[in-house]
Write a protein that holds these residues in place. Structure first.
Motif, PDB file in Angstrom:
ATOM      1  N   UNK A 502      -7.056  -9.234  10.986  1.00 41.45           N
ATOM      2  CA  UNK A 502      -5.601  -9.361  11.063  1.00 41.45           C
ATOM      3  C   UNK A 502      -5.018  -7.983  10.791  1.00 41.45           C
ATOM      4  N   UNK A 503      -4.195  -7.474  11.708  1.00 36.60           N
ATOM      5  CA  UNK A 503      -3.656  -6.127  11.606  1.00 36.60           C
ATOM      6  C   UNK A 503      -2.152  -6.160  11.829  1.00 36.60           C
ATOM      7  N   UNK A 504      -1.416  -5.365  11.048  1.00 40.17           N
ATOM      8  CA  UNK A 504       0.030  -5.281  11.181  1.00 40.17           C
ATOM      9  C   UNK A 504       0.445  -3.818  11.074  1.00 40.17           C
ATOM     10  N   UNK A 505       1.256  -3.376  12.037  1.00 39.31           N
ATOM     11  CA  UNK A 505       1.872  -2.051  11.982  1.00 39.31           C
ATOM     12  C   UNK A 505       3.374  -2.227  11.861  1.00 39.31           C
ATOM     13  N   UNK A 506       4.006  -1.525  10.896  1.00 38.53           N
ATOM     14  CA  UNK A 506       5.442  -1.629  10.651  1.00 38.53           C
ATOM     15  C   UNK A 506       6.101  -0.250  10.742  1.00 38.53           C
TER      16      UNK A 506
END
Length: 628
Positions: A502-506
């Protein structure tokens, strides 16, 4: 939205191991959550049967990928991912408990042919510093239509560091009636939390001193505690007018299905919310101000809400000409706000707000489904507040896979919470006249379920954004703030080896007002196989990580997360090694958490400034389902 009548068939082998066809029974369980306003049922999975990575299933990990908290289950939580943040009650001091609080929309309702129960227990050692998490659920049907159930969730965390103990309790019961013309869903839920507050470690150098055990380290507060409760009483019921429609079966027999035409809905909800903060030793010099008492602090804030909603719907199944459903509602919300110190009562205010709204939706059909809702407050202290939002869903076949597409948007104008404008306590007080805040956000998602891939995009533009500044006081940003997030869930498999990610870029346009980690991920590498034809075994290593940034700090007196620019947190991999098993109706695991603490990965092992991760802990858990 799926029908609430979709059954989940659960085979129930007997203790003797005989086949289901001979002596076994079959339990058919229907589970659903409801929309709080219309009572629309939406089928959900029974989470108590999840097998893979069961060791990760706790309220904090379920809430968000990465979080600000003190590391002890039951303590206040704020997600480090902006679009995961919630505000279930609308109060600033309630947000930290959203990960644990059960509201009417969180509760899972049941309808089952046999009684169903689940008993779950998690613990984290060492001895005398345990973190215990006990869950018990029982539900049964009195007849074909009526179901009754209850649950208890108890967290008792003693804390790895001093003055960090927690006690959290969700306890309540529910009932449902699923009739042809009349349906009812009701619940009573008590959410109660007690936390010792230590203000963080006072001397961080003690973390690198092997001769000082974590539970003997010096803390900033020595005699402080907070408490929070949210007791909810909820009833939604609906009566439908309609007719019987004939349907032919494959064997030429005939059945008659009830087709609702118009439904009349009533919902009543009462919330009793309170927060208390006590400190019996103000010589700690942790706070800059003591406005009312120099010896001790005893602050409370109360909030009461009585909400009545009346709605009428034109059902989609009947409206064959226009192929959509229509609904309209009127809602009255009576609120009371009150703050008190040990010696005085302040701001006892009653509010009345009247809201009108409507929904257009299409949830039947193979390819296109959508819903759009608009609401506005026409009378009361929040007059002019409005919210317009909509979602669209579609799916189609591509070769051997199904592609799911969804998108949504929202435009909202929100009147600030009363307690953001006016508050009194021993250490903090303010009088503000904040303007309304505006937010526009849009989202989209593409998913390939068979390939275990999901890609998402989220963007928000905010004006009048409210936050807590470096003095832990509420403030409002005059300009615009933009936030963008990209996320991906990609689960790969080669033979019996799995690589789940699971990857998130903000990206945020104002790191000074809305600091967020640029990149966050959770990855899980494991081997999974079936042994002895009955024992599912998962062996692996998991890692949780986010890049470095000036993360929010925590203020015990008000329970808020506020800005700071002195300490950088992040850039530390939290590594766990585990064994996870599933045997018939039982799941159990063994895990050694954060095994790299003070070994490798650096010394940036802080969840918040002055609040380090727990040292390595041995964890184990067990969950058992009962169907008779």
């Amino acid at each position: 939205m799926l029908s609430a009548q979709t059954p989940i068939a659960l085979p129930m082998p007997s203790d003797a191991g005989n086949s289901v066809a001979n002596k076994g029974t079959v339990s058919k369980i229907r589970t659903w959550c409801i929309d709080e306003r219309y009572g629309v049922a939406d089928t959900v999975a029974l989470t108590d049967t999840v097998i893979t990575s069961y060791m990760d299933k706790n309220p904090v990990n379920n809430y968000s990928l990465v979080n600000s908290w003190n590391g002890n289950l039951g303590s206040q939580v704020q997600s480090k991912l902006f679009f995961d943040r919630t505000n279930k009650t609308g109060l600033f001091f309630s947000e930290g408990y959203d990960a644990y609080t059960i509201t009417p929309q969180d509760l899972i309702y049941f309808n089952t042919t046999t009684p169903y129960a689940n008993l779950t227990y998690h613990t984290a050692l060492p001895r005398y510093r345990e973190q215990d998490y006990l869950k018990a659920l029982f539900t049964f049907n009195a007849n074909k239509y009526i179901n009754i159930g209850g649950l208890t969730n108890l967290i008792y965390g003693r804390g790895q560091y001093p003055k960090q103990g927690t006690k959290a309790l969700n306890a309540g019961f529910w009932g449902s009636l699923s009739g042809k013309r009349y349906t009812l869903n009701a619940m009573i839920m008590f959410n109660n939390f007690r936390n010792l507050e230590n203000g963080g470690l006072a001397d961080l150098s003690q973390l690198r001193d092997d001769e000082i055990a974590p539970n003997y380290m010096k803390t900033s507060l020595t005699a402080a505690a907070s408490g929070y409760r949210n007791n909810i009483y909820f009833l939604n019921h609906k009566y439908s007018l309609g007719f019987e429609r004939e349907r032919k079966l494959a064997n030429d027999s005939t059945v008659y299905d009830f087709v609702p035409v118009t439904s009349f809905i009533h919902t009543i909800k009462f919330e009793n919310v309170a927060r208390r903060y006590v400190d019996n030793n103000l010589t700690d010099s942790f706070y800059l101000n003591n406005y009312h008492n120099e010896q001790f602090t005893f602050d409370t804030a109360h909030y009461y809400s009585l909400k009545n909603t009346l709605a009428i719907t034109l059902e989609e199944k009947f409206n064959r000409l226009l192929h959509f459903g229509l609904a309209a509602f009127v809602e009255h919300d009576l609120r009371r706000h009150l703050v008190m110190t040990d010696s005085a009562k302040y701001g006892d205010l009653l509010e009345n707000n009247l809201t009108l709204g409507a929904t257009l939706s299409k949830h039947e059909g193979k390819h296109i489904r959508y819903d759009a809702t608009g609401q506005i407050v026409i009378l009361g202290t929040k007059v002019g507040q409005f919210d317009v939002n909509g979602n669209i869903y579609t799916d189609f076949r591509l070769f051997q896979d199904t592609i799911l597409l969804s998108a949504g948007a929202q435009l909202a104008n929100t009147v600030p919470d009363y307690f953001l404008n006016y508050y009194r306590s021993n250490h903090f007080q303010w009088d503000n006249t904040f303007k309304n805040s505006w937010i526009f956000q849009a989202k989209a998602r593409l998913a390939l379920p068979k390939r275990h891939i999901s890609l998402g995009f989220h963007i928000a533009n905010m004006t009048g954004y409210t936050y807590f500044d470096r003095q832990a006081l509420p403030a409002q940003y005059d300009g615009n703030i933009q936030t963008v997030a990209l996320d991906a869930t990609v689960n790969l498999k080669a033979w019996k080896f799995h690589f789940d990610n699971e990857l998130v870029y903000q990206l945020t346009s104002s790191r000074e007002v809305l600091p967020l980690p640029d990149f966050s991920f959770y990855t899980n590498i494991y081997y999974k196989d079936l042994f002895f034809k009955v024992l599912t075994t998962q062996i692996g290593v998991s890692c949780r990580y986010h890049t470095a940034y000036n993360g929010n700090s925590y203020m015990p007196a008000t329970g808020v997360f506020f800005l700071q620019n002195e300490t950088t947190i992040g850039n530390y991999p939290e590594l766990n090694v585990y064994l996870n098993f599933h045997l018939k109706r039982m799941r159990f695991y063994l895990q050694y958490a954060n095994f790299n603490f003070n070994r490798f990965g650096g010394q940036s092992y802080f969840l918040m400034p002055n609040y380090p991760l727990n040292p390595p802990t041995f964890q184990l858990g067990l969950s058992w389902n009962f169907y008779n």
